[in-house]
Write a protein that holds these residues in place. Structure first.
Motif, PDB file in Angstrom:
ATOM      1  N   GLN A 306       0.838  -1.192   0.000  1.00 37.52           N
ATOM      2  CA  GLN A 306       0.000   0.000   0.000  1.00 37.52           C
ATOM      3  C   GLN A 306       0.877   1.249   0.000  1.00 37.52           C
ATOM      4  OE1 GLN A 306      -1.732   1.380   3.467  1.00 37.52           O
ATOM      5  NE2 GLN A 306      -3.712   1.916   2.571  1.00 37.52           N
ATOM      6  N   GLY A 307       1.992   1.183   0.733  1.00 43.66           N
ATOM      7  CA  GLY A 307       2.929   2.308   0.781  1.00 43.66           C
ATOM      8  C   GLY A 307       3.469   2.620  -0.613  1.00 43.66           C
ATOM      9  N   ALA A 308       3.851   1.583  -1.350  1.00 50.31           N
ATOM     10  CA  ALA A 308       4.422   1.784  -2.686  1.00 50.31           C
ATOM     11  C   ALA A 308       3.385   2.395  -3.624  1.00 50.31           C
ATOM     12  CB  ALA A 308       4.934   0.454  -3.243  1.00 50.31           C
ATOM     13  N   GLU A 309       2.133   1.956  -3.475  1.00 49.58           N
ATOM     14  CA  GLU A 309       1.075   2.519  -4.334  1.00 49.58           C
ATOM     15  C   GLU A 309       0.891   4.013  -4.087  1.00 49.58           C
ATOM     16  OE1 GLU A 309      -2.873   0.590  -4.156  1.00 49.58           O
ATOM     17  OE2 GLU A 309      -1.698  -1.235  -4.564  1.00 49.58           O
ATOM     18  N   ARG A 310       0.814   4.351  -2.797  1.00 53.07           N
ATOM     19  CA  ARG A 310       0.606   5.765  -2.460  1.00 53.07           C
ATOM     20  C   ARG A 310       1.815   6.599  -2.880  1.00 53.07           C
ATOM     21  NH1 ARG A 310      -0.751   5.609   3.761  1.00 53.07           N
ATOM     22  NH2 ARG A 310      -1.115   7.842   3.528  1.00 53.07           N
ATOM     23  N   ALA A 311       3.004   6.061  -2.637  1.00 55.01           N
ATOM     24  CA  ALA A 311       4.231   6.793  -2.983  1.00 55.01           C
ATOM     25  C   ALA A 311       4.306   6.999  -4.496  1.00 55.01           C
ATOM     26  CB  ALA A 311       5.453   6.019  -2.492  1.00 55.01           C
ATOM     27  N   SER A 312       3.974   5.956  -5.225  1.00 62.61           N
ATOM     28  CA  SER A 312       4.100   5.998  -6.672  1.00 62.61           C
ATOM     29  C   SER A 312       3.165   7.042  -7.299  1.00 62.61           C
ATOM     30  CB  SER A 312       3.792   4.601  -7.208  1.00 62.61           C
ATOM     31  OG  SER A 312       4.203   4.501  -8.518  1.00 62.61           O
ATOM     32  N   ARG A 313       2.001   7.220  -6.685  1.00 65.55           N
ATOM     33  CA  ARG A 313       1.082   8.237  -7.220  1.00 65.55           C
ATOM     34  C   ARG A 313       1.699   9.636  -7.116  1.00 65.55           C
ATOM     35  NH1 ARG A 313      -3.268   5.127  -5.368  1.00 65.55           N
ATOM     36  NH2 ARG A 313      -3.235   6.066  -3.300  1.00 65.55           N
ATOM     37  N   ILE A 314       2.289   9.930  -5.973  1.00 61.38           N
ATOM     38  CA  ILE A 314       2.909  11.252  -5.792  1.00 61.38           C
ATOM     39  C   ILE A 314       4.131  11.372  -6.702  1.00 61.38           C
ATOM     40  CG2 ILE A 314       3.934  12.851  -4.126  1.00 61.38           C
ATOM     41  CD1 ILE A 314       2.553  11.212  -1.882  1.00 61.38           C
ATOM     42  N   ALA A 315       4.967  10.333  -6.686  1.00 58.59           N
ATOM     43  CA  ALA A 315       6.217  10.361  -7.453  1.00 58.59           C
ATOM     44  C   ALA A 315       5.927  10.483  -8.952  1.00 58.59           C
ATOM     45  CB  ALA A 315       7.017   9.095  -7.168  1.00 58.59           C
ATOM     46  N   GLY A 316       4.864   9.802  -9.396  1.00 55.84           N
ATOM     47  CA  GLY A 316       4.503   9.825 -10.813  1.00 55.84           C
ATOM     48  C   GLY A 316       4.163  11.231 -11.291  1.00 55.84           C
ATOM     49  N   ARG A 317       3.471  11.984 -10.440  1.00 53.46           N
ATOM     50  CA  ARG A 317       3.111  13.357 -10.818  1.00 53.46           C
ATOM     51  C   ARG A 317       4.358  14.206 -11.021  1.00 53.46           C
ATOM     52  NH1 ARG A 317      -1.297  12.739  -7.141  1.00 53.46           N
ATOM     53  NH2 ARG A 317      -0.255  13.799  -5.416  1.00 53.46           N
ATOM     54  N   THR A 318       5.310  14.094 -10.098  1.00 55.82           N
ATOM     55  CA  THR A 318       6.539  14.893 -10.229  1.00 55.82           C
ATOM     56  C   THR A 318       7.311  14.465 -11.472  1.00 55.82           C
ATOM     57  OG1 THR A 318       6.669  15.134  -7.837  1.00 55.82           O
ATOM     58  CG2 THR A 318       8.681  15.580  -9.061  1.00 55.82           C
ATOM     59  N   LEU A 319       7.425  13.146 -11.661  1.00 54.23           N
ATOM     60  CA  LEU A 319       8.226  12.671 -12.795  1.00 54.23           C
ATOM     61  C   LEU A 319       7.631  13.124 -14.139  1.00 54.23           C
ATOM     62  CD1 LEU A 319      10.827  10.977 -13.353  1.00 54.23           C
ATOM     63  CD2 LEU A 319       9.276   9.103 -13.918  1.00 54.23           C
ATOM     64  N   SER A 320       6.289  13.093 -14.263  1.00 55.90           N
ATOM     65  CA  SER A 320       5.691  13.536 -15.540  1.00 55.90           C
ATOM     66  C   SER A 320       6.029  14.993 -15.802  1.00 55.90           C
ATOM     67  CB  SER A 320       4.169  13.454 -15.553  1.00 55.90           C
ATOM     68  OG  SER A 320       3.739  12.313 -14.977  1.00 55.90           O
ATOM     69  N   LYS A 321       5.959  15.786 -14.739  1.00 57.95           N
ATOM     70  CA  LYS A 321       6.277  17.202 -14.877  1.00 57.95           C
ATOM     71  C   LYS A 321       7.717  17.368 -15.394  1.00 57.95           C
ATOM     72  CE  LYS A 321       5.631  19.845 -10.956  1.00 57.95           C
ATOM     73  NZ  LYS A 321       5.148  20.683  -9.924  1.00 57.95           N
ATOM     74  N   VAL A 322       8.610  16.612 -14.796  1.00 54.82           N
ATOM     75  CA  VAL A 322      10.033  16.708 -15.164  1.00 54.82           C
ATOM     76  C   VAL A 322      10.253  16.260 -16.607  1.00 54.82           C
ATOM     77  CG1 VAL A 322      12.307  15.692 -14.694  1.00 54.82           C
ATOM     78  CG2 VAL A 322      10.877  16.489 -12.793  1.00 54.82           C
ATOM     79  N   TYR A 323       9.637  15.133 -17.000  1.00 51.01           N
ATOM     80  CA  TYR A 323       9.821  14.616 -18.356  1.00 51.01           C
ATOM     81  C   TYR A 323       9.333  15.629 -19.387  1.00 51.01           C
ATOM     82  CZ  TYR A 323      11.329   9.783 -17.325  1.00 51.01           C
ATOM     83  OH  TYR A 323      12.042   8.670 -16.970  1.00 51.01           O
ATOM     84  N   LYS A 324       8.207  16.266 -19.065  1.00 49.97           N
ATOM     85  CA  LYS A 324       7.665  17.273 -19.973  1.00 49.97           C
ATOM     86  C   LYS A 324       8.633  18.452 -20.089  1.00 49.97           C
ATOM     87  CE  LYS A 324       3.051  17.727 -19.591  1.00 49.97           C
ATOM     88  NZ  LYS A 324       1.910  18.282 -18.833  1.00 49.97           N
ATOM     89  N   LYS A 325       9.132  18.890 -18.948  1.00 50.54           N
ATOM     90  CA  LYS A 325      10.007  20.073 -18.952  1.00 50.54           C
ATOM     91  C   LYS A 325      11.302  19.839 -19.711  1.00 50.54           C
ATOM     92  CE  LYS A 325       8.083  22.525 -15.132  1.00 50.54           C
ATOM     93  NZ  LYS A 325       8.254  23.614 -14.204  1.00 50.54           N
ATOM     94  N   VAL A 326      11.887  18.649 -19.570  1.00 46.14           N
ATOM     95  CA  VAL A 326      13.168  18.432 -20.260  1.00 46.14           C
ATOM     96  C   VAL A 326      12.979  18.130 -21.754  1.00 46.14           C
ATOM     97  CG1 VAL A 326      14.384  17.676 -18.176  1.00 46.14           C
ATOM     98  CG2 VAL A 326      13.389  15.962 -19.688  1.00 46.14           C
ATOM     99  N   GLY A 327      11.719  17.899 -22.162  1.00 46.61           N
ATOM    100  CA  GLY A 327      11.467  17.746 -23.595  1.00 46.61           C
ATOM    101  C   GLY A 327      11.304  16.327 -24.088  1.00 46.61           C
ATOM    102  N   PHE A 328      10.937  15.379 -23.205  1.00 48.71           N
ATOM    103  CA  PHE A 328      10.672  14.009 -23.662  1.00 48.71           C
ATOM    104  C   PHE A 328       9.283  13.964 -24.310  1.00 48.71           C
ATOM    105  CE2 PHE A 328      13.536  12.043 -20.115  1.00 48.71           C
ATOM    106  CZ  PHE A 328      14.664  12.435 -20.823  1.00 48.71           C
ATOM    107  N   LEU A 329       9.179  13.302 -25.451  1.00 48.82           N
ATOM    108  CA  LEU A 329       7.892  13.152 -26.145  1.00 48.82           C
ATOM    109  C   LEU A 329       6.980  12.245 -25.320  1.00 48.82           C
ATOM    110  CD1 LEU A 329       6.441  13.789 -28.901  1.00 48.82           C
ATOM    111  CD2 LEU A 329       7.309  11.568 -29.681  1.00 48.82           C
ATOM    112  N   PRO A 330       5.757  12.687 -25.008  1.00 44.50           N
ATOM    113  CA  PRO A 330       4.879  11.833 -24.181  1.00 44.50           C
ATOM    114  C   PRO A 330       4.583  10.505 -24.875  1.00 44.50           C
ATOM    115  CG  PRO A 330       3.957  14.045 -24.456  1.00 44.50           C
ATOM    116  CD  PRO A 330       5.121  13.961 -25.385  1.00 44.50           C
ATOM    117  N   ARG A 331       4.455   9.450 -24.108  1.00 45.38           N
ATOM    118  CA  ARG A 331       4.239   8.119 -24.660  1.00 45.38           C
ATOM    119  C   ARG A 331       2.858   8.022 -25.283  1.00 45.38           C
ATOM    120  NH1 ARG A 331       5.501   3.309 -20.584  1.00 45.38           N
ATOM    121  NH2 ARG A 331       3.664   4.131 -19.580  1.00 45.38           N
TER     122      ARG A 331
END
Ligand code: TYM
Length: 331
Positions: A306-331
């Motif tokens: 359950q911890g990993a699920e909750r953590a991953s939701r928060i972490a996923g939001r930050t990572l998407s933001k970062v990927y967008k900012k550095v210029g990775f093409l969305p999947r």
């Protein structure tokens, strides 16, 4: 309400058994802060493999460490507790951040210099880039506060530098974290060689959270002091005695002045024994509760999943933001 709380992130490597140092420097603060903050507490197994580990031991210790977090008073309902390798965003953000970190600044890290001396036959790239993974841990959760012992302050500072640099290039992306270092117990020293930090790899000078009372008492009786026979706080002149005083203060909540008064005119024998007994009493419930929890593996699995699920939701939001900012093409 929940969302208005500031966030904490911290972690400990399952590279050895938890020690009195990791309790007093980190876990004690985690427990004290868990109501005021939204807290994310991690078992950083990916950090642990920067030096060679026995796979079966690493697995066992990860689970034991979770049980100990709970036994020390962390509430799994309130806090997110998880295992680093279960949340892939840590490795993913770490790669991106490594491209915004200078070779020179990593070369200045004290822990790298020490560990590369200790493991001179195995100085890996992972050991060198370790602070980048730690920065990813912290920044993924938009962390405000990082409760750690004094030895980790430099790593929180480089994390801030990396975040600031990234924010400077791409606009506000990461919250800048502050270290939180406790007043008492921020740097627990070895009982056998009080000029060195208490470390899990030095069994003689180290007290483990799960250690038997008689072994703990024996280590305190043998603790290195000095020849003056006066319980007085003077870290430079009397490192052994000052360390024992700090341990006693952190274990009981007494002030250093009160401790000097308590042992005024008494020898070191009674002083060392009293400190040893205070530590035994401090750790006794942790040890018993850990053993109880370890008998229920299904419960612990539930907590970390359950911890990993909750953590991953928060972490996923930050990572998407970062990927967008550095210029990775969305999947
Ligand atoms: P680690 O696993 O070496 O230690 C865990 C925590 O315990 C503290 N500590 C001590 N405090 C006082 N006296 C001591 N003798 C003592 N020994 C250990 C450490 O300061 C630390 O807070 N890089 C980190 C783990 C980490 C981390 C993170 C921490 C990875 N990612 C993100 C915070 C945030 C480490 O090696 O700690």
């Amino acid at each position: 309400m929940e969302n208005q709380k500031k966030r904490i992130f911290s972690g400990i490597q399952p590279s050895g058994e938890l020690t009195l140092g990791s309790y007093m420097g980190a876990i004690k603060s985690w427990v004290n802060l868990q109501d005021q903050y939204e807290c994310v507490y991690c078992i950083v197994d990916m950090h642990a493999i920067t030096v060679r580990q026995v796979p079966a031991d690493l697995r066992r210790r990860a689970l034991e460490q979770l049980a100990q977090y709970i036994a020390c008073g962390l509430d799994p309902e309130k806090n997110i507790m998880f295992i680093q390798s279960h949340v892939p965003q840590h490795a993913e953000l770490s790669w991106v951040l490594s491209c915004y970190t200078q070779f020179g600044e990593l070369s200045r890290m004290t822990q790298f210099k020490q560990k590369s001396q200790q493991h001179a036959d195995n100085i890996t790239a992972g050991l060198f880039t370790y602070p980048v993974l730690m920065a990813a841990d912290i920044l993924l959760y938009q962390t405000d506060l990082v409760p750690v012992g004094a030895d980790q302050k430099q790593h929180v500072e480089i994390c801030r530098d990396i975040a600031q640099r990234f924010n400077g290039v791409y606009s506000e992306t990461f919250t800048l974290p502050e270290p939180f270092i406790p007043k008492m117990g921020a740097r627990v020293m070895s009982l056998a060689s009080p000029e060195n930090k208490m470390s899990k790899s030095d069994p003689g000078g180290c007290v483990y959270l799960l250690e038997k009372p008689e072994d703990i008492l024996r280590k305190f009786k043998k603790a290195v002091t000095d020849s003056e026979a006066a319980v007085r706080f003077d870290p430079a002149g009397k490192p052994g005695v000052s360390n024992l005083m700090q341990i006693y203060a952190a274990a009981t909540g007494k002030s250093l002045e009160d401790i000097e008064a308590e042992f005024d005119g008494q020898g070191y024998g009674i002083f060392k024994e009293t400190v040893g007994e205070a530590v035994v009493e401090l750790l006794r419930p942790f040890r018993e509760e850990t053993q109880r929890l370890l008998a229920d593996k299904a419960y612990l699995e539930g907590v970390y999943r359950q911890g990993a699920e909750r953590a991953s939701r928060i972490a996923g939001r930050t990572l998407s933001k970062v990927y967008k900012k550095v210029g990775f093409l969305p999947r």
